[in-house]
Motif scaffolding. Sequence first.
Motif, PDB file in Angstrom:
ATOM      1  N   ALA A 191       0.811  -1.217   0.000  1.00  0.00           N
ATOM      2  CA  ALA A 191       0.000   0.000   0.000  1.00  0.00           C
ATOM      3  C   ALA A 191       0.844   1.267   0.000  1.00  0.00           C
ATOM      4  O   ALA A 191       0.423   2.296  -0.550  1.00  0.00           O
ATOM      5  CB  ALA A 191      -0.934   0.007   1.212  1.00  0.00           C
ATOM      6  N   LEU A 192       2.028   1.193   0.599  1.00  0.00           N
ATOM      7  CA  LEU A 192       2.819   2.401   0.827  1.00  0.00           C
ATOM      8  C   LEU A 192       4.002   2.573  -0.107  1.00  0.00           C
ATOM      9  O   LEU A 192       4.604   3.654  -0.140  1.00  0.00           O
ATOM     10  CB  LEU A 192       3.338   2.407   2.273  1.00  0.00           C
ATOM     11  N   SER A 193       4.375   1.535  -0.848  1.00  0.00           N
ATOM     12  CA  SER A 193       5.591   1.625  -1.651  1.00  0.00           C
ATOM     13  C   SER A 193       5.470   0.814  -2.936  1.00  0.00           C
ATOM     14  O   SER A 193       4.598  -0.058  -3.047  1.00  0.00           O
ATOM     15  CB  SER A 193       6.787   1.113  -0.835  1.00  0.00           C
ATOM     16  N   PRO A 194       6.390   1.066  -3.897  1.00  0.00           N
ATOM     17  CA  PRO A 194       6.415   0.272  -5.121  1.00  0.00           C
ATOM     18  C   PRO A 194       7.346  -0.940  -5.036  1.00  0.00           C
ATOM     19  O   PRO A 194       7.594  -1.599  -6.047  1.00  0.00           O
ATOM     20  CB  PRO A 194       6.937   1.281  -6.157  1.00  0.00           C
ATOM     21  N   ALA A 195       7.878  -1.225  -3.855  1.00  0.00           N
ATOM     22  CA  ALA A 195       8.888  -2.283  -3.712  1.00  0.00           C
ATOM     23  C   ALA A 195       8.310  -3.661  -4.029  1.00  0.00           C
ATOM     24  O   ALA A 195       7.145  -3.948  -3.753  1.00  0.00           O
ATOM     25  CB  ALA A 195       9.459  -2.275  -2.299  1.00  0.00           C
ATOM     26  N   ARG A 196       9.155  -4.517  -4.604  1.00  0.00           N
ATOM     27  CA  ARG A 196       8.807  -5.929  -4.738  1.00  0.00           C
ATOM     28  C   ARG A 196       8.906  -6.573  -3.360  1.00  0.00           C
ATOM     29  O   ARG A 196       9.838  -6.296  -2.600  1.00  0.00           O
ATOM     30  CB  ARG A 196       9.780  -6.618  -5.697  1.00  0.00           C
ATOM     31  N   VAL A 197       7.965  -7.441  -3.035  1.00  0.00           N
ATOM     32  CA  VAL A 197       7.932  -8.077  -1.719  1.00  0.00           C
ATOM     33  C   VAL A 197       8.250  -9.562  -1.861  1.00  0.00           C
ATOM     34  O   VAL A 197       7.566 -10.285  -2.599  1.00  0.00           O
ATOM     35  CB  VAL A 197       6.555  -7.911  -1.044  1.00  0.00           C
ATOM     36  N   ILE A 198       9.295  -9.997  -1.142  1.00  0.00           N
ATOM     37  CA  ILE A 198       9.616 -11.414  -1.026  1.00  0.00           C
ATOM     38  C   ILE A 198       9.312 -11.819   0.406  1.00  0.00           C
ATOM     39  O   ILE A 198       9.865 -11.256   1.348  1.00  0.00           O
ATOM     40  CB  ILE A 198      11.094 -11.701  -1.355  1.00  0.00           C
ATOM     41  N   ALA A 199       8.421 -12.789   0.578  1.00  0.00           N
ATOM     42  CA  ALA A 199       8.005 -13.222   1.911  1.00  0.00           C
ATOM     43  C   ALA A 199       8.573 -14.597   2.210  1.00  0.00           C
ATOM     44  O   ALA A 199       8.580 -15.480   1.341  1.00  0.00           O
ATOM     45  CB  ALA A 199       6.490 -13.249   2.008  1.00  0.00           C
ATOM     46  N   LEU A 200       9.040 -14.796   3.455  1.00  0.00           N
ATOM     47  CA  LEU A 200       9.601 -16.067   3.885  1.00  0.00           C
ATOM     48  C   LEU A 200       8.925 -16.550   5.155  1.00  0.00           C
ATOM     49  O   LEU A 200       8.625 -15.752   6.055  1.00  0.00           O
ATOM     50  CB  LEU A 200      11.107 -15.942   4.150  1.00  0.00           C
ATOM     51  N   ASP A 201       8.687 -17.862   5.221  1.00  0.00           N
ATOM     52  CA  ASP A 201       8.133 -18.466   6.418  1.00  0.00           C
ATOM     53  C   ASP A 201       8.436 -19.957   6.374  1.00  0.00           C
ATOM     54  O   ASP A 201       8.757 -20.501   5.313  1.00  0.00           O
ATOM     55  CB  ASP A 201       6.621 -18.229   6.514  1.00  0.00           C
ATOM     56  N   VAL A 202       8.336 -20.606   7.533  1.00  0.00           N
ATOM     57  CA  VAL A 202       8.542 -22.064   7.586  1.00  0.00           C
ATOM     58  C   VAL A 202       7.260 -22.813   7.257  1.00  0.00           C
ATOM     59  O   VAL A 202       7.285 -24.015   7.010  1.00  0.00           O
ATOM     60  CB  VAL A 202       9.055 -22.501   8.975  1.00  0.00           C
ATOM     61  N   SER A 203       6.130 -22.104   7.255  1.00  0.00           N
ATOM     62  CA  SER A 203       4.820 -22.732   7.056  1.00  0.00           C
ATOM     63  C   SER A 203       4.301 -22.449   5.654  1.00  0.00           C
ATOM     64  O   SER A 203       4.164 -21.281   5.254  1.00  0.00           O
ATOM     65  CB  SER A 203       3.824 -22.204   8.094  1.00  0.00           C
ATOM     66  N   GLU A 204       3.964 -23.496   4.918  1.00  0.00           N
ATOM     67  CA  GLU A 204       3.384 -23.308   3.590  1.00  0.00           C
ATOM     68  C   GLU A 204       2.024 -22.626   3.680  1.00  0.00           C
ATOM     69  O   GLU A 204       1.656 -21.826   2.804  1.00  0.00           O
ATOM     70  CB  GLU A 204       3.265 -24.656   2.877  1.00  0.00           C
ATOM     71  N   GLU A 205       1.266 -22.924   4.730  1.00  0.00           N
ATOM     72  CA  GLU A 205      -0.041 -22.281   4.901  1.00  0.00           C
ATOM     73  C   GLU A 205       0.106 -20.768   5.048  1.00  0.00           C
ATOM     74  O   GLU A 205      -0.664 -19.990   4.461  1.00  0.00           O
ATOM     75  CB  GLU A 205      -0.748 -22.865   6.130  1.00  0.00           C
ATOM     76  N   LYS A 206       1.118 -20.340   5.795  1.00  0.00           N
ATOM     77  CA  LYS A 206       1.337 -18.905   5.984  1.00  0.00           C
ATOM     78  C   LYS A 206       1.911 -18.260   4.726  1.00  0.00           C
ATOM     79  O   LYS A 206       1.631 -17.091   4.429  1.00  0.00           O
ATOM     80  CB  LYS A 206       2.230 -18.674   7.202  1.00  0.00           C
ATOM     81  N   LEU A 207       2.702 -19.010   3.963  1.00  0.00           N
ATOM     82  CA  LEU A 207       3.177 -18.483   2.683  1.00  0.00           C
ATOM     83  C   LEU A 207       2.021 -18.314   1.707  1.00  0.00           C
ATOM     84  O   LEU A 207       1.999 -17.352   0.926  1.00  0.00           O
ATOM     85  CB  LEU A 207       4.245 -19.407   2.097  1.00  0.00           C
ATOM     86  N   GLU A 208       1.070 -19.219   1.762  1.00  0.00           N
ATOM     87  CA  GLU A 208      -0.113 -19.071   0.914  1.00  0.00           C
ATOM     88  C   GLU A 208      -0.880 -17.812   1.290  1.00  0.00           C
ATOM     89  O   GLU A 208      -1.383 -17.082   0.414  1.00  0.00           O
ATOM     90  CB  GLU A 208      -1.010 -20.305   1.048  1.00  0.00           C
ATOM     91  N   LEU A 209      -0.987 -17.540   2.599  1.00  0.00           N
ATOM     92  CA  LEU A 209      -1.636 -16.305   3.044  1.00  0.00           C
ATOM     93  C   LEU A 209      -0.859 -15.093   2.537  1.00  0.00           C
ATOM     94  O   LEU A 209      -1.462 -14.105   2.094  1.00  0.00           O
ATOM     95  CB  LEU A 209      -1.741 -16.284   4.566  1.00  0.00           C
ATOM     96  N   ALA A 210       0.471 -15.149   2.583  1.00  0.00           N
ATOM     97  CA  ALA A 210       1.295 -14.039   2.090  1.00  0.00           C
ATOM     98  C   ALA A 210       1.041 -13.784   0.613  1.00  0.00           C
ATOM     99  O   ALA A 210       0.939 -12.630   0.168  1.00  0.00           O
ATOM    100  CB  ALA A 210       2.766 -14.328   2.342  1.00  0.00           C
ATOM    101  N   ARG A 211       0.942 -14.856  -0.164  1.00  0.00           N
ATOM    102  CA  ARG A 211       0.647 -14.685  -1.591  1.00  0.00           C
ATOM    103  C   ARG A 211      -0.736 -14.062  -1.781  1.00  0.00           C
ATOM    104  O   ARG A 211      -0.928 -13.181  -2.632  1.00  0.00           O
ATOM    105  CB  ARG A 211       0.726 -16.031  -2.308  1.00  0.00           C
ATOM    106  N   LYS A 212      -1.688 -14.519  -0.982  1.00  0.00           N
ATOM    107  CA  LYS A 212      -3.056 -14.029  -1.096  1.00  0.00           C
ATOM    108  C   LYS A 212      -3.146 -12.537  -0.821  1.00  0.00           C
ATOM    109  O   LYS A 212      -3.943 -11.826  -1.462  1.00  0.00           O
ATOM    110  CB  LYS A 212      -3.953 -14.802  -0.122  1.00  0.00           C
ATOM    111  N   VAL A 213      -2.331 -12.035   0.131  1.00  0.00           N
ATOM    112  CA  VAL A 213      -2.423 -10.618   0.500  1.00  0.00           C
ATOM    113  C   VAL A 213      -1.442  -9.737  -0.268  1.00  0.00           C
ATOM    114  O   VAL A 213      -1.365  -8.537  -0.002  1.00  0.00           O
ATOM    115  CB  VAL A 213      -2.244 -10.413   2.021  1.00  0.00           C
ATOM    116  N   GLY A 214      -0.681 -10.317  -1.217  1.00  0.00           N
ATOM    117  CA  GLY A 214       0.073  -9.433  -2.103  1.00  0.00           C
ATOM    118  C   GLY A 214       1.559  -9.659  -2.266  1.00  0.00           C
ATOM    119  O   GLY A 214       2.206  -8.904  -2.996  1.00  0.00           O
ATOM    120  N   ALA A 215       2.148 -10.656  -1.608  1.00  0.00           N
ATOM    121  CA  ALA A 215       3.583 -10.900  -1.797  1.00  0.00           C
ATOM    122  C   ALA A 215       3.851 -11.292  -3.244  1.00  0.00           C
ATOM    123  O   ALA A 215       3.141 -12.122  -3.816  1.00  0.00           O
ATOM    124  CB  ALA A 215       4.075 -11.986  -0.854  1.00  0.00           C
ATOM    125  N   HIS A 216       4.899 -10.708  -3.842  1.00  0.00           N
ATOM    126  CA  HIS A 216       5.248 -11.035  -5.220  1.00  0.00           C
ATOM    127  C   HIS A 216       5.910 -12.402  -5.323  1.00  0.00           C
ATOM    128  O   HIS A 216       5.694 -13.138  -6.291  1.00  0.00           O
ATOM    129  CB  HIS A 216       6.195  -9.972  -5.786  1.00  0.00           C
TER     130      HIS A 216
END
Length: 342
Positions: A191-216
Amino acid sequence: MKAVQYREVGGSPEVVDVPEPEPGPGQVLLKVTAAGVCHSDIAVMSWPEVPFGLPLTLGHEGAGTVAALGDGVTGLEVGESVAVYGPWGCGTCLECSRGKENYCLRADELGIRPPGLGAPGAIAEYMLVDDPRHLVPLKGLDPVQNVPLTDAGLTPYHAIKTALPKMVPGSTAVVIGTGGLGHVGVQLIRALSPARVIALDVSEEKLELARKVGAHETLKSDERAAGRVREMTGGAEAVFDFVGVQPTVELAVAVAGVDSAVMLVGVGGGAAKVGFGVNPYDMAVRTPYWGSRSELIEVLELARAGAVDVHVETYSIDEAPRAYERLHAGRVNGRAVILPNG
């Protein structure tokens, strides 16, 4: 009334009956609508000793309706729906005068502690708020959906605002940990920047949530993660560690690039090794804490505009101990929210 308390060092949260509080002069009594469950609570309950008295009613994310006003309180009406600003300060020092009560210069000296982290918290049917300045009107926002913004929104927002000069077009922001704070952090960066977002987590379920909310991009946070991020970025301009244990702190520093900002937000007890020749040139490591009162207002405005949507799991007050168990086991996807009067 029912309350969820941490009653003895080494114990687990318990649902107990305690007297309903009454507001004194200058105080506000809230009937609690919703209260968030946070890893910070678990961190406190893991300490071998605590710097405040027990038992402690837990919950530093709170929202409710005004039930009663103490003498001298103005600007609020009984029945008004409000969110609680948690990092209480003295209100008069230099930082507090700027609205930065999270950095109050006299809180330790005066024994001022946040609700749920020293003062009685929000996981109860009613809670006392020490001053009306610590309440922000919700103005139509759903308290259950948005109560996590008082910490899980405000804390990443404060960290991200500080690092915004690094997140220019063509830059990369790395988010480590996509749980309660991290999945909100991903949305705030988008919402605040044009940066590409890379999200990391040990849980695939939480990574799926990250993708859902906008992680590139999303990556499993394992022994290969640092190398893969550096291959993708050459060194990220901004890194946000929302976990804070030693392995994630080391990962945060390892993926940062030249002239970068590394924000160690999580309270997992990890520490970064920093020194000339050890890190990329002009890499800055910061340990931001919570956020200011004005920033909470800004976060709620972002929610009102539809820029932030917290994923919540709801529990009754009797189910609160189970919510803590699920959080500790890493099984909460998003934020657990207790409904004390639901």
